[in-house]
Design an enzyme around this catalytic site. Structure first.
Site, PDB file in Angstrom:
ATOM      1  N   ILE A 125     -84.847 -15.811 -45.296  1.00  0.00           N
ATOM      2  CA  ILE A 125     -86.027 -15.726 -46.158  1.00  0.00           C
ATOM      3  C   ILE A 125     -87.265 -16.194 -45.383  1.00  0.00           C
ATOM      4  O   ILE A 125     -88.333 -15.585 -45.464  1.00  0.00           O
ATOM      5  CB  ILE A 125     -85.828 -16.551 -47.450  1.00  0.00           C
ATOM      6  N   ALA A 165     -87.007 -24.497 -45.062  1.00  0.00           N
ATOM      7  CA  ALA A 165     -85.797 -24.857 -44.312  1.00  0.00           C
ATOM      8  C   ALA A 165     -84.730 -25.371 -45.270  1.00  0.00           C
ATOM      9  O   ALA A 165     -85.031 -26.168 -46.164  1.00  0.00           O
ATOM     10  CB  ALA A 165     -86.133 -25.936 -43.281  1.00  0.00           C
ATOM     11  N   THR A 220     -76.567 -24.991 -46.531  1.00  0.00           N
ATOM     12  CA  THR A 220     -75.516 -25.196 -47.537  1.00  0.00           C
ATOM     13  C   THR A 220     -74.318 -25.889 -46.873  1.00  0.00           C
ATOM     14  O   THR A 220     -74.077 -25.701 -45.677  1.00  0.00           O
ATOM     15  CB  THR A 220     -74.996 -23.861 -48.120  1.00  0.00           C
ATOM     16  N   GLN A 271     -74.284 -24.542 -59.687  1.00  0.00           N
ATOM     17  CA  GLN A 271     -73.338 -23.560 -59.153  1.00  0.00           C
ATOM     18  C   GLN A 271     -72.038 -24.249 -58.781  1.00  0.00           C
ATOM     19  O   GLN A 271     -72.055 -25.290 -58.106  1.00  0.00           O
ATOM     20  CB  GLN A 271     -73.937 -22.860 -57.921  1.00  0.00           C
ATOM     21  N   GLN A 325     -71.357 -26.378 -55.514  1.00  0.00           N
ATOM     22  CA  GLN A 325     -72.642 -26.761 -54.909  1.00  0.00           C
ATOM     23  C   GLN A 325     -73.265 -27.973 -55.601  1.00  0.00           C
ATOM     24  O   GLN A 325     -74.460 -27.963 -55.915  1.00  0.00           O
ATOM     25  CB  GLN A 325     -73.631 -25.594 -54.964  1.00  0.00           C
ATOM     26  N   TYR A 379     -76.078 -29.036 -53.232  1.00  0.00           N
ATOM     27  CA  TYR A 379     -77.188 -28.069 -53.129  1.00  0.00           C
ATOM     28  C   TYR A 379     -77.939 -27.960 -54.457  1.00  0.00           C
ATOM     29  O   TYR A 379     -79.172 -27.944 -54.488  1.00  0.00           O
ATOM     30  CB  TYR A 379     -76.587 -26.724 -52.720  1.00  0.00           C
ATOM     31  N   GLY A 428     -82.852 -15.975 -56.272  1.00  0.00           N
ATOM     32  CA  GLY A 428     -81.437 -15.825 -56.587  1.00  0.00           C
ATOM     33  C   GLY A 428     -80.665 -15.554 -55.308  1.00  0.00           C
ATOM     34  O   GLY A 428     -81.027 -16.064 -54.245  1.00  0.00           O
TER      35      GLY A 428
HETATM   36  N1  CAA Z   1     -66.101 -20.913 -62.006  1.00  0.00           N
HETATM   37  C1  CAA Z   1     -64.903 -21.391 -62.374  1.00  0.00           C
HETATM   38  N2  CAA Z   1     -63.877 -21.511 -61.530  1.00  0.00           N
HETATM   39  C2  CAA Z   1     -64.067 -21.115 -60.270  1.00  0.00           C
HETATM   40  C3  CAA Z   1     -65.299 -20.607 -59.815  1.00  0.00           C
HETATM   41  C4  CAA Z   1     -66.347 -20.505 -60.756  1.00  0.00           C
HETATM   42  N3  CAA Z   1     -67.549 -20.036 -60.423  1.00  0.00           N
HETATM   43  N4  CAA Z   1     -65.192 -20.319 -58.511  1.00  0.00           N
HETATM   44  C5  CAA Z   1     -63.920 -20.636 -58.150  1.00  0.00           C
HETATM   45  N5  CAA Z   1     -63.241 -21.111 -59.202  1.00  0.00           N
HETATM   46  C6  CAA Z   1     -61.857 -21.570 -59.256  1.00  0.00           C
HETATM   47  C7  CAA Z   1     -60.961 -20.658 -58.457  1.00  0.00           C
HETATM   48  O1  CAA Z   1     -60.537 -19.572 -59.248  1.00  0.00           O
HETATM   49  C8  CAA Z   1     -59.833 -21.595 -58.066  1.00  0.00           C
HETATM   50  O2  CAA Z   1     -58.987 -21.779 -59.184  1.00  0.00           O
HETATM   51  P1  CAA Z   1     -57.419 -22.060 -58.973  1.00  0.00           P
HETATM   52  O3  CAA Z   1     -57.321 -23.331 -58.186  1.00  0.00           O
HETATM   53  O4  CAA Z   1     -56.922 -22.173 -60.373  1.00  0.00           O
HETATM   54  O5  CAA Z   1     -56.924 -20.866 -58.239  1.00  0.00           O
HETATM   55  C9  CAA Z   1     -60.535 -22.935 -57.843  1.00  0.00           C
HETATM   56  O6  CAA Z   1     -61.771 -22.837 -58.581  1.00  0.00           O
HETATM   57  C10 CAA Z   1     -60.856 -23.184 -56.395  1.00  0.00           C
HETATM   58  O7  CAA Z   1     -61.696 -22.127 -55.920  1.00  0.00           O
HETATM   59  P2  CAA Z   1     -61.661 -21.633 -54.431  1.00  0.00           P
HETATM   60  O8  CAA Z   1     -60.290 -21.103 -54.064  1.00  0.00           O
HETATM   61  O9  CAA Z   1     -62.833 -20.721 -54.192  1.00  0.00           O
HETATM   62  O10 CAA Z   1     -61.853 -23.019 -53.640  1.00  0.00           O
HETATM   63  P3  CAA Z   1     -62.225 -23.196 -52.166  1.00  0.00           P
HETATM   64  O11 CAA Z   1     -62.144 -24.655 -51.919  1.00  0.00           O
HETATM   65  O12 CAA Z   1     -61.511 -22.248 -51.285  1.00  0.00           O
HETATM   66  O13 CAA Z   1     -63.785 -22.725 -52.102  1.00  0.00           O
HETATM   67  C11 CAA Z   1     -66.088 -22.772 -52.587  1.00  0.00           C
HETATM   68  C12 CAA Z   1     -64.732 -23.365 -52.915  1.00  0.00           C
HETATM   69  C13 CAA Z   1     -66.432 -23.059 -51.114  1.00  0.00           C
HETATM   70  C14 CAA Z   1     -67.101 -23.465 -53.480  1.00  0.00           C
HETATM   71  C15 CAA Z   1     -66.063 -21.252 -52.829  1.00  0.00           C
HETATM   72  O14 CAA Z   1     -65.625 -21.002 -54.146  1.00  0.00           O
HETATM   73  C16 CAA Z   1     -67.427 -20.616 -52.650  1.00  0.00           C
HETATM   74  O15 CAA Z   1     -67.869 -20.351 -51.543  1.00  0.00           O
HETATM   75  N6  CAA Z   1     -68.124 -20.368 -53.777  1.00  0.00           N
HETATM   76  C17 CAA Z   1     -69.472 -19.796 -53.740  1.00  0.00           C
HETATM   77  C18 CAA Z   1     -70.498 -20.916 -53.804  1.00  0.00           C
HETATM   78  C19 CAA Z   1     -71.875 -20.299 -53.799  1.00  0.00           C
HETATM   79  O16 CAA Z   1     -72.253 -19.508 -54.647  1.00  0.00           O
HETATM   80  N7  CAA Z   1     -72.680 -20.676 -52.799  1.00  0.00           N
HETATM   81  C20 CAA Z   1     -73.993 -20.112 -52.657  1.00  0.00           C
HETATM   82  C21 CAA Z   1     -74.329 -20.065 -51.192  1.00  0.00           C
HETATM   83  S1  CAA Z   1     -75.790 -19.155 -50.868  1.00  0.00           S
HETATM   84  C22 CAA Z   1     -76.994 -20.133 -51.448  1.00  0.00           C
HETATM   85  O17 CAA Z   1     -76.820 -21.262 -51.797  1.00  0.00           O
HETATM   86  C23 CAA Z   1     -78.352 -19.507 -51.500  1.00  0.00           C
HETATM   87  C24 CAA Z   1     -78.907 -19.624 -52.867  1.00  0.00           C
HETATM   88  O18 CAA Z   1     -79.808 -20.434 -53.048  1.00  0.00           O
HETATM   89  C25 CAA Z   1     -78.428 -18.740 -53.929  1.00  0.00           C
END
Ligand code: CAA
Length: 242
Positions: free
Chosen positions: A14, A85, A88, A143, A146, A149, A180
């Site tokens: 960005i 800057a 995550t 989130q 996060q 974050y 977003g």
């Molecule tokens: N709501 C509810 N449950 C969720 C969920 C959600 N949103 N996401 C995952 N789960 C559940 C999974 O189904 C899983 O359940 P089970 O144990 O019953 O199978 C459990 O939570 C664990 O999930 P993961 O297997 O994904 O766990 P992990 O440790 O491998 O990974 C994580 C966790 C790193 C947070 C991964 O889920 C992830 O990367 N999530 C996305 C986070 C995100 O959106 N980050 C944004 C980055 S970009 C940014 O930040 C820019 C911005 O400003 C938008």
């Protein structure tokens, strides 16, 4: 004389688009980098606009004080500051470590103070300034994965609202832009299956574009936006409507 715009984190997705847009708008653009110098110089060479770059760890107040000295000596006082800057360190609360927590709070929230404190008081003394703090939809809605974050990004807008009140009568506006999910390396680093589920929740049905964020910044720093201050502009494809 062109106004000087400082964008932190301009080598990121960005930030890069913001630097380009502000350069196209006629500002003199300077940015900070945190990666090794060689990598940052290579990035600078690739840009099709003029941008001056400075090394800076925005989580360090001392580094930001050095940045101020260098920028003012080279290009003069800063008129526009875009705090972009950010990093995550995503992890569920079960797995998050103190290191994950403090890296994100320091880089995404402490930085807003560290950098703004160098430049905003002088903007107020000169009677003109624009500050745009880049937050996130995840600071507005929270989130999964996060807690660090989301806390930092929510804090960013608290800062915006407080500072906006302090400098409103001095010709300085302070606003937050809350993007977003934008098609940057940061978002593409989310595991594909998780990312696809997130995109499915975005009413416009796609990731945002960095240029779409840059266009909003361009407006917020323009003279036309003088009556907008303390606002949190959401740009998230309808993913969260507050
Ligand atoms: N709501 C509810 N449950 C969720 C969920 C959600 N949103 N996401 C995952 N789960 C559940 C999974 O189904 C899983 O359940 P089970 O144990 O019953 O199978 C459990 O939570 C664990 O999930 P993961 O297997 O994904 O766990 P992990 O440790 O491998 O990974 C994580 C966790 C790193 C947070 C991964 O889920 C992830 O990367 N999530 C996305 C986070 C995100 O959106 N980050 C944004 C980055 S970009 C940014 O930040 C820019 C911005 O400003 C938008």
């Amino acid at each position: 004389m062109s106004k000087v715009a400082l964008v932190t984190g301009g080598t990121g997705g960005i930030g890069n688009a913001i630097c380009k847009r502000l350069a196209d708008d006629g500002y003199r653009v300077v940015t900070t980098y945190f990666e090794p110098e060689e990598q940052a110089r290579a990035w600078q060479k690739k840009q099709d606009y003029e941008v001056t770059i400075y090394p800076c760890d925005v989580s360090s107040y001392d580094d930001c004080a050095k940045l101020k000295q260098a920028v003012e000596a080279d290009v003069g006082p800063v008129d526009i500051l875009v705090n972009c800057a950010g990093i995550t360190r995503d992890a569920t609360f079960k797995k998050i470590t103190p290191a994950h927590w403090s890296a994100v709070i320091k880089t995404n929230l402490d930085s807003i103070f560290n950098v703004s404190h160098q430049f905003v008081n002088q903007m107020a003394e000169r009677g003109y300034g624009r500050v745009v703090n880049i937050s996130s939809v995840n600071g507005q809605k929270g989130q999964f994965g996060q807690s660090n974050y989301s806390a930092a990004k929510a804090g960013v807008h608290g800062f915006t609202m407080a500072l906006a009140q302090e400098v409103a009568r001095k010709g300085v506006t302070v606003n937050t832009l809350s993007p977003g999910y934008i098609g940057t390396e940061m978002v593409m680093a989310i595991p594909e299956d998780v990312r696809n589920k997130i995109v499915a929740q975005i009413p416009v049905g796609r990731l945002g574009k960095p240029e779409e964020m840059a266009a909003i910044v361009s407006f917020l720093v323009s003279d036309d936006a003088a009556f907008i201050t303390g606002a949190d502009i959401s740009a998230n494809g309808g993913q969260y409507m507050s």
